[in-house]
Design a protein around this motif. Sequence first.
Motif, PDB file in Angstrom:
ATOM      1  N   ASN A 219       0.833  -1.206   0.000  1.00  0.00           N
ATOM      2  CA  ASN A 219       0.000   0.000   0.000  1.00  0.00           C
ATOM      3  C   ASN A 219       0.865   1.251   0.000  1.00  0.00           C
ATOM      4  O   ASN A 219       0.501   2.257  -0.602  1.00  0.00           O
ATOM      5  CB  ASN A 219      -0.947   0.005   1.198  1.00  0.00           C
ATOM      6  CG  ASN A 219      -2.073  -0.981   1.040  1.00  0.00           C
ATOM      7  OD1 ASN A 219      -2.414  -1.376  -0.065  1.00  0.00           O
ATOM      8  ND2 ASN A 219      -2.646  -1.395   2.156  1.00  0.00           N
ATOM      9  N   GLY A 220       1.991   1.199   0.660  1.00  0.00           N
ATOM     10  CA  GLY A 220       2.910   2.329   0.670  1.00  0.00           C
ATOM     11  C   GLY A 220       3.566   2.556  -0.679  1.00  0.00           C
ATOM     12  O   GLY A 220       3.970   3.662  -1.001  1.00  0.00           O
ATOM     13  N   LEU A 221       3.681   1.526  -1.502  1.00  0.00           N
ATOM     14  CA  LEU A 221       4.313   1.636  -2.813  1.00  0.00           C
ATOM     15  C   LEU A 221       3.330   2.042  -3.906  1.00  0.00           C
ATOM     16  O   LEU A 221       3.720   2.212  -5.053  1.00  0.00           O
ATOM     17  CB  LEU A 221       4.962   0.303  -3.195  1.00  0.00           C
ATOM     18  CG  LEU A 221       6.139  -0.137  -2.338  1.00  0.00           C
ATOM     19  CD1 LEU A 221       6.605  -1.523  -2.767  1.00  0.00           C
ATOM     20  CD2 LEU A 221       7.283   0.843  -2.451  1.00  0.00           C
ATOM     21  N   ASP A 222       2.056   2.184  -3.585  1.00  0.00           N
ATOM     22  CA  ASP A 222       1.018   2.533  -4.565  1.00  0.00           C
ATOM     23  C   ASP A 222       0.985   1.552  -5.730  1.00  0.00           C
ATOM     24  O   ASP A 222       0.934   1.930  -6.892  1.00  0.00           O
ATOM     25  CB  ASP A 222       1.202   3.951  -5.099  1.00  0.00           C
ATOM     26  CG  ASP A 222       0.864   5.002  -4.062  1.00  0.00           C
ATOM     27  OD1 ASP A 222       0.047   4.699  -3.177  1.00  0.00           O
ATOM     28  OD2 ASP A 222       1.407   6.114  -4.136  1.00  0.00           O
ATOM     29  N   ILE A 223       1.032   0.282  -5.424  1.00  0.00           N
ATOM     30  CA  ILE A 223       0.953  -0.747  -6.449  1.00  0.00           C
ATOM     31  C   ILE A 223      -0.519  -0.971  -6.808  1.00  0.00           C
ATOM     32  O   ILE A 223      -1.391  -0.979  -5.951  1.00  0.00           O
ATOM     33  CB  ILE A 223       1.608  -2.054  -5.958  1.00  0.00           C
ATOM     34  CG1 ILE A 223       3.104  -1.811  -5.804  1.00  0.00           C
ATOM     35  CG2 ILE A 223       1.344  -3.194  -6.906  1.00  0.00           C
ATOM     36  CD1 ILE A 223       3.885  -2.982  -5.317  1.00  0.00           C
ATOM     37  N   VAL A 224      -0.773  -1.131  -8.099  1.00  0.00           N
ATOM     38  CA  VAL A 224      -2.135  -1.293  -8.592  1.00  0.00           C
ATOM     39  C   VAL A 224      -2.661  -2.672  -8.207  1.00  0.00           C
ATOM     40  O   VAL A 224      -1.958  -3.679  -8.315  1.00  0.00           O
ATOM     41  CB  VAL A 224      -2.149  -1.141 -10.130  1.00  0.00           C
ATOM     42  CG1 VAL A 224      -3.528  -1.379 -10.686  1.00  0.00           C
ATOM     43  CG2 VAL A 224      -1.654   0.221 -10.522  1.00  0.00           C
ATOM     44  N   LYS A 225      -3.924  -2.692  -7.789  1.00  0.00           N
ATOM     45  CA  LYS A 225      -4.543  -3.982  -7.463  1.00  0.00           C
ATOM     46  C   LYS A 225      -4.916  -4.706  -8.745  1.00  0.00           C
ATOM     47  O   LYS A 225      -5.082  -4.108  -9.802  1.00  0.00           O
ATOM     48  CB  LYS A 225      -5.792  -3.762  -6.610  1.00  0.00           C
ATOM     49  CG  LYS A 225      -5.461  -3.227  -5.246  1.00  0.00           C
ATOM     50  CD  LYS A 225      -6.695  -3.091  -4.404  1.00  0.00           C
ATOM     51  CE  LYS A 225      -6.324  -2.568  -3.032  1.00  0.00           C
ATOM     52  NZ  LYS A 225      -7.471  -2.361  -2.179  1.00  0.00           N
TER      53      LYS A 225
ATOM     54  N   GLU B  34      -8.103  -3.505 -10.547  1.00  0.00           N
ATOM     55  CA  GLU B  34      -7.928  -2.238 -11.256  1.00  0.00           C
ATOM     56  C   GLU B  34      -7.140  -2.455 -12.548  1.00  0.00           C
ATOM     57  O   GLU B  34      -7.468  -1.868 -13.585  1.00  0.00           O
ATOM     58  CB  GLU B  34      -7.209  -1.231 -10.366  1.00  0.00           C
ATOM     59  CG  GLU B  34      -8.011  -0.802  -9.165  1.00  0.00           C
ATOM     60  CD  GLU B  34      -7.198   0.032  -8.181  1.00  0.00           C
ATOM     61  OE1 GLU B  34      -5.971   0.190  -8.391  1.00  0.00           O
ATOM     62  OE2 GLU B  34      -7.790   0.507  -7.207  1.00  0.00           O
TER      63      GLU B  34
END
Length: 113
Positions: free
Chosen positions: A43-49, A52
């Motif tokens: 979540n801290g790395l802003d990785i796409v789920k 999405e």
Amino acid sequence: MTNPSSRIFDEMARMFGTAATAAQSLRGEFDTMIRSQAERILNGLDIVKREEFEAVREMARLAREDNERLQSRIAALEKVVADLQPAQAASPTPAAQARKPRTRSAKPKSAEG
């Protein structure tokens, strides 16, 4: 009377059963801890789920298909225009004639002038 060696084996079996249950419980806690830590890092790395990503990939596929359809439509319209241009060049329309610049003919000036 019970055999002392069988009593020792019973105690060891019970102890191993308890140890196995504790190890299983510890493993579950460890898995939960690792999973929550991994989620926090991701979540801290802003990785796409994944959901999405799949949605955007579908949108890109649809846009690509739409683009291909529009390209073929443009090509067909350009062909129609190209087929019409030779016919227009042979017989110019009044609107095309009106757009032509007018040239003046050189008339001799009179001496009175």
